[in-house]
Write a protein that holds these residues in place. Structure first.
Motif, PDB file in Angstrom:
ATOM      1  N   THR A   1      40.342  11.054  44.205  1.00  0.00           N
ATOM      2  CA  THR A   1      39.040  10.399  44.320  1.00  0.00           C
ATOM      3  C   THR A   1      38.085  11.320  45.063  1.00  0.00           C
ATOM      4  O   THR A   1      38.384  11.764  46.177  1.00  0.00           O
ATOM      5  CB  THR A   1      39.170   9.059  45.066  1.00  0.00           C
ATOM      6  OG1 THR A   1      40.101   8.228  44.384  1.00  0.00           O
ATOM      7  CG2 THR A   1      37.832   8.357  45.159  1.00  0.00           C
ATOM      8  N   LEU A   2      36.935  11.606  44.429  1.00  0.00           N
ATOM      9  CA  LEU A   2      35.922  12.452  45.033  1.00  0.00           C
ATOM     10  C   LEU A   2      34.723  11.593  45.398  1.00  0.00           C
ATOM     11  O   LEU A   2      34.187  10.865  44.555  1.00  0.00           O
ATOM     12  CB  LEU A   2      35.481  13.566  44.082  1.00  0.00           C
ATOM     13  CG  LEU A   2      36.560  14.585  43.684  1.00  0.00           C
ATOM     14  CD1 LEU A   2      37.229  14.186  42.387  1.00  0.00           C
ATOM     15  CD2 LEU A   2      35.954  15.982  43.573  1.00  0.00           C
TER      16      LEU A   2
ATOM     17  N   ILE B   1      42.331  11.434  54.227  1.00  0.00           N
ATOM     18  CA  ILE B   1      41.043  11.794  53.640  1.00  0.00           C
ATOM     19  C   ILE B   1      40.618  13.157  54.173  1.00  0.00           C
ATOM     20  O   ILE B   1      40.684  13.415  55.389  1.00  0.00           O
ATOM     21  CB  ILE B   1      39.982  10.735  53.962  1.00  0.00           C
ATOM     22  CG1 ILE B   1      40.375   9.395  53.338  1.00  0.00           C
ATOM     23  CG2 ILE B   1      38.607  11.174  53.470  1.00  0.00           C
ATOM     24  CD1 ILE B   1      39.454   8.252  53.694  1.00  0.00           C
ATOM     25  N   PHE B   2      40.183  14.034  53.265  1.00  0.00           N
ATOM     26  CA  PHE B   2      39.687  15.359  53.646  1.00  0.00           C
ATOM     27  C   PHE B   2      38.165  15.377  53.499  1.00  0.00           C
ATOM     28  O   PHE B   2      37.628  14.868  52.504  1.00  0.00           O
ATOM     29  CB  PHE B   2      40.304  16.437  52.760  1.00  0.00           C
ATOM     30  CG  PHE B   2      41.795  16.552  52.920  1.00  0.00           C
ATOM     31  CD1 PHE B   2      42.355  17.406  53.861  1.00  0.00           C
ATOM     32  CD2 PHE B   2      42.643  15.789  52.137  1.00  0.00           C
ATOM     33  CE1 PHE B   2      43.728  17.496  54.021  1.00  0.00           C
ATOM     34  CE2 PHE B   2      44.014  15.874  52.279  1.00  0.00           C
ATOM     35  CZ  PHE B   2      44.557  16.733  53.227  1.00  0.00           C
TER      36      PHE B   2
ATOM     37  N   VAL C   1      37.452  13.655  49.944  1.00  0.00           N
ATOM     38  CA  VAL C   1      38.401  13.599  48.842  1.00  0.00           C
ATOM     39  C   VAL C   1      39.742  13.105  49.368  1.00  0.00           C
ATOM     40  O   VAL C   1      40.103  13.372  50.525  1.00  0.00           O
ATOM     41  CB  VAL C   1      38.544  14.978  48.162  1.00  0.00           C
ATOM     42  CG1 VAL C   1      39.153  16.015  49.121  1.00  0.00           C
ATOM     43  CG2 VAL C   1      39.385  14.896  46.893  1.00  0.00           C
ATOM     44  N   TRP C   2      40.458  12.325  48.564  1.00  0.00           N
ATOM     45  CA  TRP C   2      41.825  11.914  48.909  1.00  0.00           C
ATOM     46  C   TRP C   2      42.618  11.716  47.626  1.00  0.00           C
ATOM     47  O   TRP C   2      42.069  11.711  46.522  1.00  0.00           O
ATOM     48  CB  TRP C   2      41.841  10.667  49.781  1.00  0.00           C
ATOM     49  CG  TRP C   2      41.344   9.413  49.143  1.00  0.00           C
ATOM     50  CD1 TRP C   2      42.056   8.474  48.484  1.00  0.00           C
ATOM     51  CD2 TRP C   2      39.978   8.955  49.118  1.00  0.00           C
ATOM     52  NE1 TRP C   2      41.256   7.462  48.048  1.00  0.00           N
ATOM     53  CE2 TRP C   2      39.973   7.722  48.431  1.00  0.00           C
ATOM     54  CE3 TRP C   2      38.780   9.452  49.629  1.00  0.00           C
ATOM     55  CZ2 TRP C   2      38.806   6.990  48.219  1.00  0.00           C
ATOM     56  CZ3 TRP C   2      37.631   8.729  49.412  1.00  0.00           C
ATOM     57  CH2 TRP C   2      37.643   7.519  48.719  1.00  0.00           C
ATOM     58  N   VAL C   3      43.924  11.534  47.786  1.00  0.00           N
ATOM     59  CA  VAL C   3      44.830  11.493  46.645  1.00  0.00           C
ATOM     60  C   VAL C   3      45.651  10.210  46.708  1.00  0.00           C
ATOM     61  O   VAL C   3      46.173   9.840  47.768  1.00  0.00           O
ATOM     62  CB  VAL C   3      45.776  12.714  46.646  1.00  0.00           C
ATOM     63  CG1 VAL C   3      46.667  12.693  45.398  1.00  0.00           C
ATOM     64  CG2 VAL C   3      44.992  14.015  46.730  1.00  0.00           C
TER      65      VAL C   3
ATOM     66  N   THR D   1      40.420  23.163  44.775  1.00  0.00           N
ATOM     67  CA  THR D   1      41.727  22.610  44.412  1.00  0.00           C
ATOM     68  C   THR D   1      42.229  21.682  45.510  1.00  0.00           C
ATOM     69  O   THR D   1      42.029  21.932  46.696  1.00  0.00           O
ATOM     70  CB  THR D   1      42.760  23.731  44.195  1.00  0.00           C
ATOM     71  OG1 THR D   1      42.264  24.663  43.251  1.00  0.00           O
ATOM     72  CG2 THR D   1      44.080  23.164  43.700  1.00  0.00           C
ATOM     73  N   VAL D   2      42.905  20.606  45.078  1.00  0.00           N
ATOM     74  CA  VAL D   2      43.678  19.796  45.995  1.00  0.00           C
ATOM     75  C   VAL D   2      45.126  19.889  45.524  1.00  0.00           C
ATOM     76  O   VAL D   2      45.405  19.803  44.332  1.00  0.00           O
ATOM     77  CB  VAL D   2      43.181  18.328  46.037  1.00  0.00           C
ATOM     78  CG1 VAL D   2      43.258  17.650  44.692  1.00  0.00           C
ATOM     79  CG2 VAL D   2      43.963  17.519  47.069  1.00  0.00           C
TER      80      VAL D   2
END
Length: 865
Positions: A809-810, A862-863, A845-847, A787-788
C-alpha cells in the motif's frame, strides 16, 4: 498445589462454556505449555487451550467447554512430562439457568452441520420455470424422539399404569392412529397422504425424565413463552438412553402445572423450531435438531377441541421448514382452513406453494405464466388436477403459477375432499379453485404479511375461492392511460378436474430487481447480486466479499430489468451496518443512478472506506421506480433490496491456536419486549464455534451485541487429538485444514403480538469464513526509493513461508487518506522472500501478507520518507 485453577463461576449450564484462570507457582519454573488438563468424566465436556488475542503468559486462561452430564465434575491440571497432578478444582454442570432472566447461556460446538438458508436454497427459483420449488423433496422417514420430561413444579405420576396410558395416547396420536369422526387419524398418516407417499414418520418414546428446575426455569412464567433452555436440559436428561444422531426431531412433552393460591395454572403452549436449530451438546457430538414442545394433556382439557394429531402435524410442519400463515393478520386474506400452517384444527393439507416448497409438488406439474417475459396478450385454459392426489395425468396440471415479479406469484389450485383421506375433510368449501398470493421470502421480522395470502376480493369478482361460473378480476392501472385486465374464469369443476381460463393484456412495464440472500446453500447470508471489491480481493479470490478495514472498498450491485421496457435513471442506494444477524441501524454510504435496457443487467457501485476496526454488513436498496417521463411504475418493489453479510477470520497456530472473536448485533424490531433465539452451524468439524448466548430477552427496539468466537480444535505438535476429534487421525485433520470453514449464524424472534406466543420471525443471519494458519511475521522488511523487499517466517519454527502474495500500500500524501491509496502486488517465493518495484510518488508504504494455505496474515511496519 503448584497450579491453582479458578473457574469464573462454580456452576454452569450444560452445553455452555466457562473460562478458568490458571495460576502457576513461579517457583516451579513451569509455563502454560507444560500443562495439560483432564475432566473426571467424558460427559463433563472438553478443555480448550486456545488462546485469545489478549493472552497473558503470566496469567493464562483455559476454557471449559461444558458437556451434557449434569452434576459435579473435577478438572485437573497435569504435568505433561511426568503425569503428576499439579492442581484441581470442581465445577457443577446444571440443567437450570437462573443467573439472568434477560440473557441465556452460551453454547459451543465442533461438529459439521448444514448451514443453508432455513427456508431452503431453492426457495425462490426463477427466472425460468416455477418458483418456490425444492430441488430434492423432503422424503424418506422423519425420525422422532418422543421424550416425556417434567419439572419440579409438576411431576408425572409414578404409577406404571398412568405412564403407560400417557405413552399410548401420544403414540396413537402420532403414529398408531386414533378413531376420530369415523376415520383412523395420526400425524404419520397425514404426512404420508399430504406428501403423496414421499414422507413417513417413525416415533420412539423415552422417559419420563425429571429436570431439576421449576417450570419457570424453562418457560416464561409471565406469558408461557419458550425460553430456549428446555432443549439442552431435555437432551442432558435423556442422553444416557437416546442416541440423538438417530433422530431428526425431539418432541418434548411436559405436564401441566396446577394453579396455586399465588399462581395461575401453567402449561407449555405448542412451540417448534423452524427447521433444525442448535447445535446442541450430546454424548454423541454437537447436533442440530428440530424440536417441538407441547403439554402432555393437549386436547384432553374441556374446551380444547384441537387434537394432538392436528397440532403436532402443524408443529412438525415448522420442523420441515414451514412458517405460520395466520400472522401477521391481513383482513380477509389469511388462508385459514385452506392451509395447515394457519389453522390446524380442521386438519387441512398445505396449499400448493407450500407443497412445492417441500418438493412434493414437482416443477413439471406446474403451468407457469410469465406476462412480463411474454409481453403480448395471454389467453390460456389449464385443466387442474385435485391437489390432494398425486402426479396429474397427461394434459392436466397440479397448479397454475402466474409470475407477478421475481419472488411474487399468484397460484391457482383445485381442492377437492377425497373420501379415503383424513386431511382436507373440512374445507371451507368443497370442489373449489383456490387463488393465493405468495411472496417468496418475507422473512425479515417484523413482516407486513405472511408468505401465503388469499387473493383479494374485488367488487366485480368472486374473490379467491372459485367454482363453476366464478371469476377473479384484477385490473392493473400502473401504466398511465393503459389499464390491463387480469382475469381468471373457472368452469367444468367435476370432482376430478377443473378448467381455469387465464387472460391478461399486453405488458409494458420495467422491473429493476436485485436478488436477496441466499446466493447458494453454502452462502446463505449473501446476495448473489451484491459484492464487495477491493485491492485485497482482486489479488486473492478467497478474500471476495470481505471488506478491507482502513482501505477503500467498492460496493457493486448487479441490477436486472425483468420488464420489457427500459428502466431509465434507476437509483440504487447503498448502506452499511455493523456485523449483524438482525435488522440493526444502517448508515447511508451513497447512491448511483443508471439506466437498464429491457431484460438487461447493469452494475451500480459506491465507494466506502471501511473503518479500521469492526466487521460489517452492506445493503443495496432500490427505491420504488417510476419513470420520470412516462409515469410508468415498476412491476413491484418486493425485489428491490439485497444484503451481504460476511467476514473472514484466520486463527493462527504456533501451539496452541489463537481464538478469534467478533460481535454480532441482535435487535428486537418490535415495539414490545420479546425473546430472540440464536442458532449456528459450520461446515468443517475441525473448528469450534462459541456463542455467548443461546437466547436474549430484548426490550422494545433494543439492540445488544453477542460475542462469537472461532478456534481450531487440534493442538499442532501434539500426538493426540482432542476428544471431539478422536475418531479422526492427523492425516485426515490436515486434509480438512485445506477446506475453509463456513460458519452460519441466524436469529429468530418470537412475535410478541401473537397471543399464543408461538409465531417466529427470522431476523436474519451472518456468515464467516474461518481458515486456520500458522502464525507468520516479517523476519525482515525494508522500503527503498524504488523497491520494497522482505522475508516472512513462521513463529513456531522460524522457517520461511512457502508461497502467498503481498500487497504493497502506497500513501502518496502521507495523510492516511484511503481513497488516494495506490496498490502494488507481488508473489512470495518458496524461501519466503518477496520484492516489489515501487512506482510513482509515495510518502508512506507498508506491506500486507495474503497467505497461502496453512499460514496466517501479517502486516509490516510503516515506512515513511
Amino acid at each position: 498445589m503448584d497450579v491453582e485453577l479458578t473457574p469464573t463461576r462454580r456452576r454452569t449450564f450444560v452445553g455452555s462454556y466457562l473460562p478458568v484462570k490458571v495460576a502457576i507457582d513461579p517457583g516451579t519454573g513451569l509455563t502454560a505449555d507444560d500443562l495439560r488438563y483432564e475432566l473426571s468424566s467424558p460427559g463433563a465436556g472438553i478443555v480448550s487451550v486456545a488462546r485469545g488475542r489478549k493472552h497473558d503468559p503470566q496469567n493464562p486462561k483455559i476454557m471449559l467447554l461444558a458437556g451434557h452430564e449434569v452434576g459435579k465434575h473435577e478438572l485437573v491440571a497435569i504435568h505433561r512430562a511426568t503425569g503428576d497432578v499439579l492442581g484441581a478444582t470442581t465445577v457443577v454442570l446444571s440443567d437450570r439457568w437462573g443467573r439472568k432472566r434477560t440473557k441465556g447461556p452460551g453454547f459451543w460446538f465442533s461438529s459439521d452441520q448444514d448451514i443453508s438458508h432455513p427456508i431452503g436454497g431453492a426457495w425462490g427459483g426463477g427466472p425460468e420455470g416455477p418458483q418456490n420449488t425444492r430441488t430434492t423433496p423432503v422424503s424418506g422417514t422423519w425420525r422422532i424422539a418422543l421424550v416425556f420430561v417434567d419439572t419440579s413444579s409438576a411431576r408425572y405420576s409414578t404409577a406404571q399404569a398412568d405412564r403407560d396410558a400417557l405413552r399410548d395416547l401420544w403414540m396413537d396420536e402420532l403414529t398408531n392412529g386414533v378413531l376420530d369422526h369415523g376415520k383412523v387419524r395420526s400425524v404419520r398418516t397425514f404426512y404420508e397422504e399430504a406428501s403423496y407417499g414421499n414422507l413417513t414418520l417413525s416415533v420412539t418414546p423415552f422417559g419420563p425424565y425429571n429436570l431439576s428446575g421449576a417450570w419457570g426455569s424453562y418457560f416464561d412464567t409471565d406469558d408461557s413463552s419458550f425460553k430456549g433452555t428446555l432443549v439442552d436440559a431435555t437432551i442432558a436428561a435423556a442422553d444416557a438412553d437416546v442416541d440423538f444422531r438417530d433422530f431428526d426431531t425431539v418432541i418434548m412433552v411436559s405436564p401441566r402445572v396446577p394453579a396455586t393460591a399465588t399462581q395461575p395454572e401453567r402449561a407449555a403452549w405448542p412451540f417448534a423450531s423452524i427447521g433444525k436449530w442448535g447445535p446442541y451438546t450430546t454424548g454423541d457430538g454437537a447436533l442440530s435438531l428440530g424440536f417441538i414442545s407441547m403439554v402432555a394433556d393437549w386436547g384432553q382439557q374441556p374446551g380444547n377441541d384441537r387434537e394432538i394429531f392436528e397440532t403436532a402435524s402443524h408443529e412438525l410442519g415448522h420442523n420441515l421448514g414451514l412458517w405460520d400463515q395466520y400472522t401477521p393478520a391481513v383482513a380477509g386474506r389469511n388462508p385459514g382452513a385452506w392451509e395447515l400452517m394457519d389453522a390446524d384444527d380442521p386438519h387441512p393439507h398445505m396449499s400448493v406453494s407450500q407443497k412445492m416448497r417441500l418438493g412434493w409438488v414437482r416443477p413439471e406439474w406446474i403451468r407457469t405464466l410469465n406476462f412480463s417475459a411474454s409481453g403480448g396478450p395471454v389467453d390460456q385454459t389449464v385443466r387442474l388436477h385435485p391437489l390432494e392426489l398425486g402426479a396429474p395425468p397427461a394434459g392436466q396440471s397440479k397448479a397454475i403459477e402466474v409470475r407477478i415479479s421475481d419472488g411474487s406469484n399468484y397460484y391457482f389450485e383445485y381442492r377437492k375432499e377425497q373420501a379415503p383421506q383424513i386431511g382436507d375433510q373440512s374445507l371451507p368449501a368443497d370442489s373449489r379453485v383456490l387463488g393465493t398470493d405468495v411472496a417468496t421470502d418475507p422473512s425479515t421480522a417484523p413482516i407486513p404479511r405472511p408468505q401465503v395470502l388469499l387473493l383479494p376480493k374485488h367488487a366485480n369478482d368472486d374473490g379467491a375461492v372459485l367454482t363453476n361460473g366464478s371469476k377473479y378480476i384484477d385490473t392493473d392501472y400502473t401504466t398511465p392511460g393503459f389499464p390491463q385486465e387480469f382475469r381468471v374464469d373457472v368452469s367444468a369443476t367435476n370432482g376430478t378436474s377443473a378448467d381455469v381460463r387465464v387472460r391478461y393484456g399486453a405488458n409494458g412495464r420495467p422491473d429493476p430487481s436485485i436478488r436477496p440472500w441466499p446466493a447458494s446453500p453454502s452462502r446463505p447470508w449473501q446476495s448473489p447480486d451484491l459484492e464487495v471489491r477491493n485491492a485485497r480481493s482482486a489479488t486473492r479470490p478467497e478474500w471476495a466479499n470481505v471488506p478491507w478495514a482502513g482501505h477503500a472498498n467498492t460496493l457493486v450491485a448487479t441490477v436486472r430489468n425483468g420488464g420489457n421496457v427500459a428502466a431509465n435513471d434507476v437509483v440504487v442506494n447503498f448502506y452499511v451496518k455493523n456485523y449483524t444477524v438482525s435488522n440493526a441501524p444502517e448508515t447511508f454510504l451513497g447512491s448511483d443512478t443508471r439506466s437498464i435496457p429491457p431484460g438487461g443487467t447493469v452494475e451500480f457501485n459506491a465507494t466506502w472506506v471501511a473503518p479500521a476496526s469492526g466487521h460489517y454488513c452492506v445493503i443495496a436498496r432500490i427505491p420504488l421506480f417510476q419513470d420520470a417521463g412516462t409515469g410508468i411504475v415498476e412491476l413491484t418493489e418486493l425485489n428491490n433490496m439485497a444484503q451481504t453479510n460476511y467476514d473472514r477470520f484466520i486463527p493462527s497456530t504456533a501451539s496452541p491456536s489463537t481464538r478469534e472473536s467478533t460481535t454480532v448485533e441482535v435487535s428486537n424490531p418490535y415495539d414490545e419486549p420479546t425473546y430472540v433465539y440464536l442458532n449456528a452451524g459450520q461446515t468443517n468439524r475441525t473448528y469450534r464455534v462459541l456463542v455467548d448466548h443461546r437466547w436474549l430477552r430484548l426490550k422494545a427496539k433494543q439492540t445488544k451485541k453477542v460475542k462469537v468466537m472461532f478456534e481450531w480444535a487440534p493442538v499442532r505438535g501434539e500426538d493426540d487429538l482432542p476428544p471431539d476429534l478422536d475418531d479422526l487421525n492427523w492425516d485426515e485433520v490436515m486434509k480438512l485444514t485445506r477446506v475453509p470453514n463456513r460458519v452460519g449464524l441466524s436469529a429468530w424472534a418470537l412475535h410478541p403480538k401473537d397471543p399464543e406466543r408461538h409465531s417466529l420471525g427470522l431476523l436474519g443471519g451472518a456468515m464467516a469464513e474461518v481458515q486456520v494458519g500458522r502464525q507468520v511475521i516479517f523476519e525482515e522488511v525494508d522500503a527503498q526509493d524504488e523497491t520494497v523487499f522482505g522475508r516472512l517466517i513462521t513463529t513456531d519454527d522460524g522457517m520461511p513461508v512457502t508461497g502467498g502474495s503481498v500487497i504493497v500500500t502506497l500513501d502518496p500524501s502521507g495523510e492516511g487518506r484511503p481513497e488516494r491509496y495506490r496498490y502494488l502486488d507481488g508473489e512470495v517465493d518458496q524461501e519466503g522472500s518477496f520484492a516489489v518495484k515501487l512506482r510513482g510518488d509515495w510518502r508512506r508504504v507498508w506491506v500486507d501478507y495474503l497467505p497461502a494455505h496453512d499460514y496466517s496474515t501479517a502486516t509490516s511496519e510503516i515506512f515513511s520518507r
